[in-house]
Design a protein around this motif. Structure first.
Motif, PDB file in Angstrom:
ATOM      1  N   GLY A 102      38.598 -10.592  71.383  1.00 48.43           N
ATOM      2  CA  GLY A 102      38.622  -9.486  70.439  1.00 48.43           C
ATOM      3  C   GLY A 102      38.024  -8.187  70.935  1.00 48.43           C
ATOM      4  N   LEU A 103      37.638  -8.138  72.230  1.00 45.33           N
ATOM      5  CA  LEU A 103      37.043  -6.930  72.804  1.00 45.33           C
ATOM      6  C   LEU A 103      37.876  -6.435  73.978  1.00 45.33           C
ATOM      7  CD1 LEU A 103      33.282  -7.970  72.839  1.00 45.33           C
ATOM      8  CD2 LEU A 103      34.445  -6.504  71.168  1.00 45.33           C
ATOM      9  N   ILE A 104      37.891  -5.140  74.156  1.00 41.50           N
ATOM     10  CA  ILE A 104      38.608  -4.536  75.274  1.00 41.50           C
ATOM     11  C   ILE A 104      37.793  -4.756  76.543  1.00 41.50           C
ATOM     12  CG2 ILE A 104      39.473  -2.388  76.258  1.00 41.50           C
ATOM     13  CD1 ILE A 104      39.626  -1.357  73.290  1.00 41.50           C
ATOM     14  N   THR A 105      38.436  -5.307  77.585  1.00 42.68           N
ATOM     15  CA  THR A 105      37.762  -5.496  78.871  1.00 42.68           C
ATOM     16  C   THR A 105      38.230  -4.479  79.902  1.00 42.68           C
ATOM     17  OG1 THR A 105      39.400  -7.113  79.604  1.00 42.68           O
ATOM     18  CG2 THR A 105      37.438  -7.965  78.455  1.00 42.68           C
ATOM     19  N   ARG A 106      39.415  -3.921  79.705  1.00 42.85           N
ATOM     20  CA  ARG A 106      39.932  -2.900  80.614  1.00 42.85           C
ATOM     21  C   ARG A 106      40.961  -2.063  79.881  1.00 42.85           C
ATOM     22  NH1 ARG A 106      40.212  -1.583  86.131  1.00 42.85           N
ATOM     23  NH2 ARG A 106      42.025  -0.284  86.553  1.00 42.85           N
ATOM     24  N   VAL A 107      40.938  -0.758  80.174  1.00 39.63           N
ATOM     25  CA  VAL A 107      41.940   0.175  79.671  1.00 39.63           C
ATOM     26  C   VAL A 107      42.483   0.946  80.864  1.00 39.63           C
ATOM     27  CG1 VAL A 107      42.305   2.311  78.374  1.00 39.63           C
ATOM     28  CG2 VAL A 107      40.954   0.468  77.367  1.00 39.63           C
ATOM     29  N   ASP A 108      43.783   0.988  80.991  1.00 40.08           N
ATOM     30  CA  ASP A 108      44.460   1.899  81.915  1.00 40.08           C
ATOM     31  C   ASP A 108      45.163   2.923  81.029  1.00 40.08           C
ATOM     32  OD1 ASP A 108      43.602   0.384  84.051  1.00 40.08           O
ATOM     33  OD2 ASP A 108      45.495  -0.668  84.302  1.00 40.08           O
ATOM     34  N   GLU A 109      44.692   4.165  81.076  1.00 43.49           N
ATOM     35  CA  GLU A 109      45.194   5.220  80.188  1.00 43.49           C
ATOM     36  C   GLU A 109      46.084   6.181  80.971  1.00 43.49           C
ATOM     37  OE1 GLU A 109      43.025   8.101  77.095  1.00 43.49           O
ATOM     38  OE2 GLU A 109      42.637   8.610  79.185  1.00 43.49           O
ATOM     39  N   TYR A 110      47.273   6.379  80.468  1.00 53.53           N
ATOM     40  CA  TYR A 110      48.231   7.292  81.088  1.00 53.53           C
ATOM     41  C   TYR A 110      48.490   8.434  80.116  1.00 53.53           C
ATOM     42  CZ  TYR A 110      48.813   3.356  84.184  1.00 53.53           C
ATOM     43  OH  TYR A 110      48.573   2.328  85.060  1.00 53.53           O
ATOM     44  N   ILE A 111      47.962   9.608  80.482  1.00 55.18           N
ATOM     45  CA  ILE A 111      48.090  10.804  79.664  1.00 55.18           C
ATOM     46  C   ILE A 111      48.114  12.007  80.597  1.00 55.18           C
ATOM     47  CG2 ILE A 111      45.577  10.856  79.342  1.00 55.18           C
ATOM     48  CD1 ILE A 111      46.004  12.207  76.663  1.00 55.18           C
ATOM     49  N   ASP A 112      48.991  12.944  80.306  1.00 56.25           N
ATOM     50  CA  ASP A 112      49.028  14.186  81.062  1.00 56.25           C
ATOM     51  C   ASP A 112      48.199  15.199  80.297  1.00 56.25           C
ATOM     52  OD1 ASP A 112      49.525  16.523  82.414  1.00 56.25           O
ATOM     53  OD2 ASP A 112      51.702  16.413  82.239  1.00 56.25           O
ATOM     54  N   ARG A 113      46.940  15.346  80.676  1.00 57.67           N
ATOM     55  CA  ARG A 113      46.043  16.211  79.912  1.00 57.67           C
ATOM     56  C   ARG A 113      46.478  17.668  79.948  1.00 57.67           C
ATOM     57  NH1 ARG A 113      39.896  14.588  80.466  1.00 57.67           N
ATOM     58  NH2 ARG A 113      39.980  16.386  81.826  1.00 57.67           N
ATOM     59  N   ALA A 114      47.196  18.080  80.965  1.00 59.65           N
ATOM     60  CA  ALA A 114      47.678  19.458  81.022  1.00 59.65           C
ATOM     61  C   ALA A 114      48.950  19.626  80.200  1.00 59.65           C
ATOM     62  CB  ALA A 114      47.943  19.865  82.466  1.00 59.65           C
ATOM     63  N   GLY A 115      49.582  18.524  79.832  1.00 61.02           N
ATOM     64  CA  GLY A 115      50.877  18.585  79.172  1.00 61.02           C
ATOM     65  C   GLY A 115      50.821  18.486  77.666  1.00 61.02           C
ATOM     66  N   PHE A 116      49.853  19.144  77.012  1.00 62.95           N
ATOM     67  CA  PHE A 116      49.801  19.066  75.561  1.00 62.95           C
ATOM     68  C   PHE A 116      50.921  19.887  74.945  1.00 62.95           C
ATOM     69  CE2 PHE A 116      47.426  23.003  76.057  1.00 62.95           C
ATOM     70  CZ  PHE A 116      47.829  23.752  74.952  1.00 62.95           C
ATOM     71  N   PHE A 117      51.219  19.572  73.698  1.00 63.14           N
ATOM     72  CA  PHE A 117      52.187  20.339  72.939  1.00 63.14           C
ATOM     73  C   PHE A 117      51.615  20.571  71.544  1.00 63.14           C
ATOM     74  CE2 PHE A 117      53.146  15.915  72.240  1.00 63.14           C
ATOM     75  CZ  PHE A 117      53.474  15.828  70.897  1.00 63.14           C
ATOM     76  N   VAL A 118      52.189  21.532  70.830  1.00 66.67           N
ATOM     77  CA  VAL A 118      51.757  21.817  69.463  1.00 66.67           C
ATOM     78  C   VAL A 118      52.652  21.011  68.531  1.00 66.67           C
ATOM     79  CG1 VAL A 118      51.444  23.588  67.704  1.00 66.67           C
ATOM     80  CG2 VAL A 118      50.953  24.103  70.115  1.00 66.67           C
ATOM     81  N   PRO A 119      52.104  20.041  67.843  1.00 70.37           N
ATOM     82  CA  PRO A 119      52.926  19.193  66.977  1.00 70.37           C
ATOM     83  C   PRO A 119      53.382  19.914  65.733  1.00 70.37           C
ATOM     84  CG  PRO A 119      50.627  18.616  66.754  1.00 70.37           C
ATOM     85  CD  PRO A 119      50.705  19.657  67.840  1.00 70.37           C
ATOM     86  N   ALA A 120      54.631  19.746  65.390  1.00 70.13           N
ATOM     87  CA  ALA A 120      55.195  20.420  64.213  1.00 70.13           C
ATOM     88  C   ALA A 120      54.735  19.749  62.920  1.00 70.13           C
ATOM     89  CB  ALA A 120      56.719  20.404  64.288  1.00 70.13           C
ATOM     90  N   ASN A 121      54.467  18.439  62.969  1.00 68.91           N
ATOM     91  CA  ASN A 121      54.202  17.704  61.742  1.00 68.91           C
ATOM     92  C   ASN A 121      52.785  17.135  61.702  1.00 68.91           C
ATOM     93  OD1 ASN A 121      54.456  15.821  63.732  1.00 68.91           O
ATOM     94  ND2 ASN A 121      55.760  14.435  62.579  1.00 68.91           N
ATOM     95  N   ALA A 122      51.852  17.736  62.377  1.00 68.13           N
ATOM     96  CA  ALA A 122      50.492  17.191  62.446  1.00 68.13           C
ATOM     97  C   ALA A 122      49.543  17.958  61.541  1.00 68.13           C
ATOM     98  CB  ALA A 122      50.004  17.222  63.889  1.00 68.13           C
ATOM     99  N   PHE A 123      49.608  17.679  60.257  1.00 68.47           N
ATOM    100  CA  PHE A 123      48.711  18.350  59.305  1.00 68.47           C
ATOM    101  C   PHE A 123      47.842  17.356  58.613  1.00 68.47           C
ATOM    102  CE2 PHE A 123      52.104  21.424  59.770  1.00 68.47           C
ATOM    103  CZ  PHE A 123      51.392  22.573  59.974  1.00 68.47           C
TER     104      PHE A 123
END
Length: 123
Positions: A102-123
């Protein structure tokens, strides 16, 4: 889908609750970033999350898709924040997580931190 340690982790982040985030990890967990190739231990990861919480007024995930694997799960989602300055930003994220007892032992995170966008529906 039943609640997973990853969903509990992001719920803790949404609430700004570092103790709840810490409770999702085994003490020896490793959090690896695909954007810089650096592997963090839990305490270093929590320090970076404290910075994120300080920079943002709100944080949440949406459009969550998870696939259970033999070792844990793969989760895709959109990570959305409102900054303290009032800007809205979002990133597509893919996380490969290993989970034991039930606990996380490893995370491999794939995210392009420079590639953000402005979400149209995120309110």
């Amino acid at each position: 889908m039943s609640e997973t340690p990853l969903l509990r982790l992001f719920d803790g982040l949404a609430k700004g609750d570092i103790a709840a985030v810490r409770a999702c990890f085994s003490p020896e967990a490793v959090i690896w970033h695909g954007f810089d190739g650096i592997a963090l231990n839990v305490e270093d990861f929590l320090c970076s999350m404290e910075g994120l919480i300080g920079y943002t007024a709100e944080r949440w995930i949406q459009d969550v898709h998870s696939l259970v694997t033999a070792e844990g799960l793969v989760q895709q989602h959109v990570f959305v924040v409102h900054t303290q300055a009032g800007d809205r930003k979002a990133w597509y994220v893919c996380i490969v997580a290993k989970i034991a007892d039930g606990l996380i032992t490893r995370v491999d995170e794939y995210i392009d931190r420079a590639g953000f966008f402005v979400p149209a529906n995120a309110f």
